[in-house]
Design a protein around this motif. Structure first.
Motif, mmCIF file in Angstrom:
data_model
loop_
_atom_site.group_PDB
_atom_site.id
_atom_site.type_symbol
_atom_site.label_atom_id
_atom_site.label_comp_id
_atom_site.label_asym_id
_atom_site.label_seq_id
_atom_site.Cartn_x
_atom_site.Cartn_y
_atom_site.Cartn_z
ATOM 1 N N ALA A 66 0.829 -1.213 0.000
ATOM 2 C CA ALA A 66 0.000 0.000 0.000
ATOM 3 C C ALA A 66 0.858 1.257 0.000
ATOM 4 O O ALA A 66 0.603 2.208 -0.750
ATOM 5 C CB ALA A 66 -0.929 -0.005 1.217
ATOM 6 N N ILE A 67 1.896 1.277 0.823
ATOM 7 C CA ILE A 67 2.796 2.432 0.882
ATOM 8 C C ILE A 67 3.603 2.531 -0.405
ATOM 9 O O ILE A 67 3.801 3.618 -0.956
ATOM 10 C CB ILE A 67 3.711 2.324 2.111
ATOM 11 N N GLY A 68 4.061 1.391 -0.905
ATOM 12 C CA GLY A 68 4.835 1.387 -2.146
ATOM 13 C C GLY A 68 4.035 1.839 -3.342
ATOM 14 O O GLY A 68 4.557 2.506 -4.247
ATOM 15 N N ASP A 69 2.753 1.503 -3.357
ATOM 16 C CA ASP A 69 1.848 1.941 -4.425
ATOM 17 C C ASP A 69 1.848 3.471 -4.497
ATOM 18 O O ASP A 69 2.060 4.080 -5.553
ATOM 19 C CB ASP A 69 0.450 1.407 -4.137
ATOM 20 N N SER A 70 1.621 4.100 -3.355
ATOM 21 C CA SER A 70 1.601 5.566 -3.307
ATOM 22 C C SER A 70 2.965 6.150 -3.645
ATOM 23 O O SER A 70 3.079 7.090 -4.447
ATOM 24 C CB SER A 70 1.165 6.026 -1.906
ATOM 25 N N GLY A 71 4.013 5.578 -3.048
ATOM 26 C CA GLY A 71 5.365 6.093 -3.285
ATOM 27 C C GLY A 71 5.785 5.965 -4.732
ATOM 28 O O GLY A 71 6.402 6.880 -5.305
ATOM 29 N N TYR A 72 5.466 4.836 -5.357
ATOM 30 C CA TYR A 72 5.812 4.636 -6.759
ATOM 31 C C TYR A 72 5.106 5.651 -7.638
ATOM 32 O O TYR A 72 5.721 6.272 -8.520
ATOM 33 C CB TYR A 72 5.447 3.216 -7.202
ATOM 34 N N ASN A 73 3.800 5.809 -7.444
ATOM 35 C CA ASN A 73 3.041 6.695 -8.324
ATOM 36 C C ASN A 73 3.406 8.162 -8.143
ATOM 37 O O ASN A 73 3.245 8.956 -9.067
ATOM 38 C CB ASN A 73 1.548 6.459 -8.126
ATOM 39 N N GLN A 74 3.926 8.538 -6.974
ATOM 40 C CA GLN A 74 4.397 9.902 -6.764
ATOM 41 C C GLN A 74 5.774 10.143 -7.383
ATOM 42 O O GLN A 74 6.058 11.255 -7.834
ATOM 43 C CB GLN A 74 4.492 10.188 -5.262
ATOM 44 N N GLY A 83 1.150 1.808 -12.844
ATOM 45 C CA GLY A 83 1.067 0.378 -12.606
ATOM 46 C C GLY A 83 2.330 -0.367 -12.950
ATOM 47 O O GLY A 83 2.345 -1.590 -13.048
ATOM 48 N N VAL A 84 3.426 0.357 -13.155
ATOM 49 C CA VAL A 84 4.748 -0.181 -13.510
ATOM 50 C C VAL A 84 4.746 -0.765 -14.916
ATOM 51 O O VAL A 84 5.597 -1.569 -15.275
ATOM 52 C CB VAL A 84 5.254 -1.217 -12.477
ATOM 53 N N VAL A 85 3.776 -0.379 -15.732
ATOM 54 C CA VAL A 85 3.737 -0.825 -17.122
ATOM 55 C C VAL A 85 4.459 0.223 -17.958
ATOM 56 O O VAL A 85 3.929 1.301 -18.224
ATOM 57 C CB VAL A 85 2.292 -1.007 -17.615
ATOM 58 N N SER A 86 5.676 -0.089 -18.369
ATOM 59 C CA SER A 86 6.497 0.880 -19.092
ATOM 60 C C SER A 86 5.949 1.131 -20.490
ATOM 61 O O SER A 86 5.431 0.222 -21.145
ATOM 62 C CB SER A 86 7.942 0.368 -19.199
ATOM 63 N N GLY A 87 6.099 2.376 -20.947
ATOM 64 C CA GLY A 87 5.711 2.716 -22.306
ATOM 65 C C GLY A 87 6.745 2.311 -23.332
ATOM 66 O O GLY A 87 6.534 2.482 -24.523
ATOM 67 N N GLY A 88 7.888 1.786 -22.885
ATOM 68 C CA GLY A 88 8.899 1.280 -23.815
ATOM 69 C C GLY A 88 10.213 2.020 -23.770
ATOM 70 O O GLY A 88 11.230 1.512 -24.243
ATOM 71 N N LEU A 89 10.236 3.233 -23.206
ATOM 72 C CA LEU A 89 11.485 3.990 -23.157
ATOM 73 C C LEU A 89 12.277 3.661 -21.884
ATOM 74 O O LEU A 89 13.480 3.452 -21.939
ATOM 75 C CB LEU A 89 11.196 5.487 -23.230
ATOM 76 N N ALA A 90 11.604 3.625 -20.757
ATOM 77 C CA ALA A 90 12.258 3.272 -19.501
ATOM 78 C C ALA A 90 12.136 1.765 -19.277
ATOM 79 O O ALA A 90 11.231 1.125 -19.795
ATOM 80 C CB ALA A 90 11.621 4.029 -18.339
#
Length: 232
Positions: A66-74, A83-90
């Motif tokens: 739960a904390i990682g979800d918020s931290g990642y999206n910020q 959602g950690v789904v890369s667009g292809g560049l990173a």
């Protein structure tokens, strides 16, 4: 079987980032992550995730997600994707192995960032966000579900969502049966990192029903709606 790629491949992908993405990374201003409720892990940086369920227990694992979800999206989604789904560049971090070898690669990048030819392609987050935030984000990342499976299951999950929404409006339904079906679906969803359990929209909805409460049907239906929408 879970699909994985090596950390060396991720490193190669990082090396191939474009100048535009590099500037985007450099522009990121780290946002503080509230890690209240997570066990402290000390000042010395670890090389293996301490918040996995088999080490820290189910409750800590769920809190870390739960904390990682918020931290990642910020702090991470701008470049590595919602959602950690890369667009292809990173690099697509969902494929980073959920074991010590992958942890070492992750924590080194998190701590020190990544610079190439004098250009900051990823800022150093370690000193600003701290170790607890780092491992919470790592826990969230490694438990991302296989999106191909979610896509295949979407019609079934939407049908369950509709039943829950009707029940929230006073309609009849078998909450236990819906919970069991969601739990069964969740148990079959794999991660791309090799982590044993995926934190999927199905598992989140099942958990809400398990906890119960006056608005459990509404919350579970909303979780399915938002989760399936954001996945696309």
């Amino acid at each position: 079987m879970p699909k994985t790629i090596s950390t060396l491949a991720l490193g190669g992908a990082a090396m191939a980032l474009t100048a535009t993405l590099a500037l985007a990374h450099g522009d990121v201003t780290p946002q503080a992550v509230n890690t209240e409720g997570l066990p402290a892990v000390g000042d010395e940086w670890l090389t293996e995730n301490p918040y996995r369920a088999e080490e820290a227990g189910q409750e800590v694992w769920e809190k870390a997600i739960a904390i990682g979800d918020s931290g990642y999206n910020q702090n991470c989604a701008r470049c590595h994707g919602l959602g950690v789904v890369s667009g292809g560049l990173a690099p697509d971090l969902r494929f980073l192995e959920a074991e010590e070898y992958g942890d070492e690669w992750y924590v080194e990048r998190f701590q020190y960032g990544y610079t190439q030819n004098g250009i900051t392609k990823m800022p150093a987050f370690g000193e600003l966000l701290g170790q607890e935030a780092a491992w919470a984000i790592r826990t969230y990342i490694e438990t991302r579900p296989d999106q191909d499976q979610i896509d295949e299951l979407t019609p079934e999950l939407l049908a369950l969502r509709d039943k829950l929404a009707a029940m929230a409006d006073g309609g009849e339904g078998d909450a236990d049966a819906i919970h069991d079906e969601l739990a069964e679906i969740a148990g079959g969803i794999e991660t791309l990192s090799g982590a044993p359990v995926a934190d999927s929209v199905a598992s989140r909805a099942a958990h809400i029903l398990e906890k119960g409460g006056d608005d459990a049907y509404h919350k579970a239906a909303e979780t399915l709606t938002i989760g399936l929408s954001s996945a696309h």
